[in-house]
Every structure is written in structure tokens, then in C-alpha cells.
Design a protein around this motif. Sequence first.
Motif, mmCIF file in Angstrom:
data_model
loop_
_atom_site.group_PDB
_atom_site.id
_atom_site.type_symbol
_atom_site.label_atom_id
_atom_site.label_comp_id
_atom_site.label_asym_id
_atom_site.label_seq_id
_atom_site.Cartn_x
_atom_site.Cartn_y
_atom_site.Cartn_z
ATOM 1 N N MET A 67 -9.396 -22.293 5.716
ATOM 2 C CA MET A 67 -10.025 -21.458 6.742
ATOM 3 C C MET A 67 -11.421 -22.013 7.037
ATOM 4 O O MET A 67 -12.218 -22.212 6.134
ATOM 5 N N THR A 68 -11.688 -22.224 8.322
ATOM 6 C CA THR A 68 -12.977 -22.776 8.704
ATOM 7 C C THR A 68 -14.025 -21.666 8.790
ATOM 8 O O THR A 68 -13.705 -20.463 8.751
ATOM 9 N N ILE B 152 -5.273 -6.936 10.001
ATOM 10 C CA ILE B 152 -6.296 -7.965 9.746
ATOM 11 C C ILE B 152 -6.365 -8.298 8.266
ATOM 12 O O ILE B 152 -6.479 -9.459 7.866
ATOM 13 N N LEU B 153 -6.277 -7.272 7.419
ATOM 14 C CA LEU B 153 -6.327 -7.502 5.974
ATOM 15 C C LEU B 153 -5.109 -8.296 5.490
ATOM 16 O O LEU B 153 -5.244 -9.166 4.618
ATOM 17 N N ASP B 154 -3.924 -7.991 6.065
ATOM 18 C CA ASP B 154 -2.733 -8.761 5.709
ATOM 19 C C ASP B 154 -2.882 -10.229 6.111
ATOM 20 O O ASP B 154 -2.515 -11.146 5.364
ATOM 21 N N GLU B 155 -3.441 -10.423 7.290
ATOM 22 C CA GLU B 155 -3.637 -11.789 7.778
ATOM 23 C C GLU B 155 -4.637 -12.553 6.904
ATOM 24 O O GLU B 155 -4.441 -13.732 6.573
ATOM 25 N N SER B 156 -5.719 -11.841 6.507
ATOM 26 C CA SER B 156 -6.725 -12.490 5.668
ATOM 27 C C SER B 156 -6.145 -12.819 4.292
ATOM 28 O O SER B 156 -6.487 -13.837 3.682
ATOM 29 N N GLU B 157 -5.249 -11.975 3.782
ATOM 30 C CA GLU B 157 -4.626 -12.240 2.497
ATOM 31 C C GLU B 157 -3.770 -13.501 2.548
ATOM 32 O O GLU B 157 -3.749 -14.304 1.603
ATOM 33 N N LYS B 158 -3.086 -13.709 3.684
ATOM 34 C CA LYS B 158 -2.287 -14.919 3.854
ATOM 35 C C LYS B 158 -3.180 -16.162 3.843
ATOM 36 O O LYS B 158 -2.858 -17.181 3.226
ATOM 37 N N VAL C 158 -6.071 -16.411 2.381
ATOM 38 C CA VAL C 158 -6.591 -16.590 1.018
ATOM 39 C C VAL C 158 -5.541 -17.273 0.139
ATOM 40 O O VAL C 158 -5.862 -18.191 -0.634
ATOM 41 N N ASN C 159 -4.266 -16.842 0.256
ATOM 42 C CA ASN C 159 -3.209 -17.465 -0.529
ATOM 43 C C ASN C 159 -3.025 -18.934 -0.158
ATOM 44 O O ASN C 159 -2.801 -19.792 -1.021
ATOM 45 N N ARG C 160 -3.145 -19.200 1.159
ATOM 46 C CA ARG C 160 -3.006 -20.575 1.618
ATOM 47 C C ARG C 160 -4.131 -21.450 1.071
ATOM 48 O O ARG C 160 -3.915 -22.572 0.630
ATOM 49 N N GLN C 161 -5.335 -20.900 1.094
ATOM 50 C CA GLN C 161 -6.479 -21.643 0.570
ATOM 51 C C GLN C 161 -6.364 -21.854 -0.949
ATOM 52 O O GLN C 161 -6.758 -22.891 -1.472
ATOM 53 N N ARG C 162 -5.789 -20.857 -1.634
ATOM 54 C CA ARG C 162 -5.597 -20.987 -3.077
ATOM 55 C C ARG C 162 -4.625 -22.135 -3.389
ATOM 56 O O ARG C 162 -4.845 -22.924 -4.319
ATOM 57 N N ASP C 163 -3.536 -22.221 -2.586
ATOM 58 C CA ASP C 163 -2.577 -23.310 -2.782
ATOM 59 C C ASP C 163 -3.220 -24.666 -2.507
ATOM 60 O O ASP C 163 -2.982 -25.643 -3.233
#
Length: 251
Positions: free
Chosen positions: A1-2, A49-55, A57-62
Motif C-alpha cells: 500500500m502506497t 472500508i475496514l474490510d478493504e483495509s484488512e485485505k 494489511v494481509n497483502r502487505q504482511r505476505d
Amino acid sequence: MTMSELEDFSKRIHERLASIQRMLDLSIIDLPQNKLKKLGQELFAIEGILDESEKYVNRQRDQLQHLKTLEKSSQKYLEDLRHLQDNIPEHLPQKKNQVNVSEPVKAYINTEDTQSRQPEKIKKVCKGYIKEMDFITIPEYESIPQYMKGRVSYDQLNSAVRCINASLSSKYKILHQPMKTLNNRSRKLHQRFKEQETKDTKGQFFIVEADICEFTETKVDKRFQGILNMLRHCQRLKELRGGGITRYVLL
């Protein structure tokens, strides 16, 4: 995420929260039905929005986990490179230089004196050539039986190869020189070299123990004899005996 995406998320959440806060401030009075519906829409939007932000965060974690794996691999490669840099062998196998005799031969094709002139041209190309023994590679060293190898290390074995090459070079430099250019000592050596040649050594490069003692400071003892056996096992030389002399012929 930029950074711009984070700022956009933050702005959207603050806008929704601000809208809900205004509605809650007005909750002291009875809200009309349309305002209650609006409040439900805002809450639903925040949930999305929170669901989208969680996705995200998971992507950034991977991605972070992937980068850590790459970092470990890069560190290992770096350590291997440093190890190679600090342990470069003194002796590296070299590609043999081959004398190209095809071109001189082509120059005499379809001429009347082809048979007589070709050997002269080839001899001129090969004049002064001295064969050298190739250094032993690590796989070859490891293939030597332990009983034969003893305590001789890889570097010690190749040091012997270098010693043999030095003896060969000194010997055949004398043989390639005209007799009239040699001093008394070199003439005696030249005569000895010629006397040691046989029909089996014709066209081959060989040395004897006396050559090693003559041109190097190496002591040809029992340990060195063992090294010669190892070189024979690696098909670097063969022995030809005769006249009370052992000749070590390069293969």
C-alpha cells in the motif's frame, strides 16, 4: 500500500466517522426515518472500508514475509560469494591451447608438392611447443582412494604438478635450442636427455627423477613417489621403465 492509498483510506474513514458523529449529536432529538437510514448506510460503508483495509494489511504482511525470505537467501548467497572470494584456489584448470594446423594445410591443396611441403609447415607451427600437465580438480582429488591420498592435501598435490611443469619447461627449452647456443652444462644435459629417449617416448613429453632434482628444489622421496602414483591415478602421467630409468610420460 502506497502513501497516497493510506491517505485516501484515512480521509474516507474520517469522513464517515464525522458523518456518524453529527448524527449522534442530533440523537438527543428524535431522528426522522431517513436520518436513521442514512446512519445505517454510513456504518455499512465504514465496515466495507475496514474490510478493504484488512485485505491490504494481509497483502502487505505476505509481501513482508516474502521479502524476509529473499533477504535470507541474499544473505546466504553473499556469504557464499565471500567464501569463494576468500578461498580462490591457486590452481585453476585452463583450457588447452590447440595448434590449428588446418589452415597451413589448406594453403597447399591442389598443388603438385603438397605431400612434401605440408609437414614442413606443420613442424614450423609446433616448433617450441612444450606440453604441461593440467592441474588436478577438486572432484578428481576427491576420487583418489584414501589409502593412496594419505595426508597429501589438494594444494600439496597441485604444488607437485607445478613442480613437474617447471621441470618439463626447463628440460624442453634446452632440447629446443641449437647445440651451438648451449653452454657446457646445458650441452651435457641435452646429451643426457637424448640418451634417455626411446622409441616408446618418441613425440611425447616426459621427465625422470633426475630432472626434478636438477630444475627444482623438490626432494624425490617416498612421499613424492606417492604423489606420482596419485597423478597416475588421475591419468595425468604414465610410467615407462627401461635401462634402469623410470620415465614419467605426460598423458
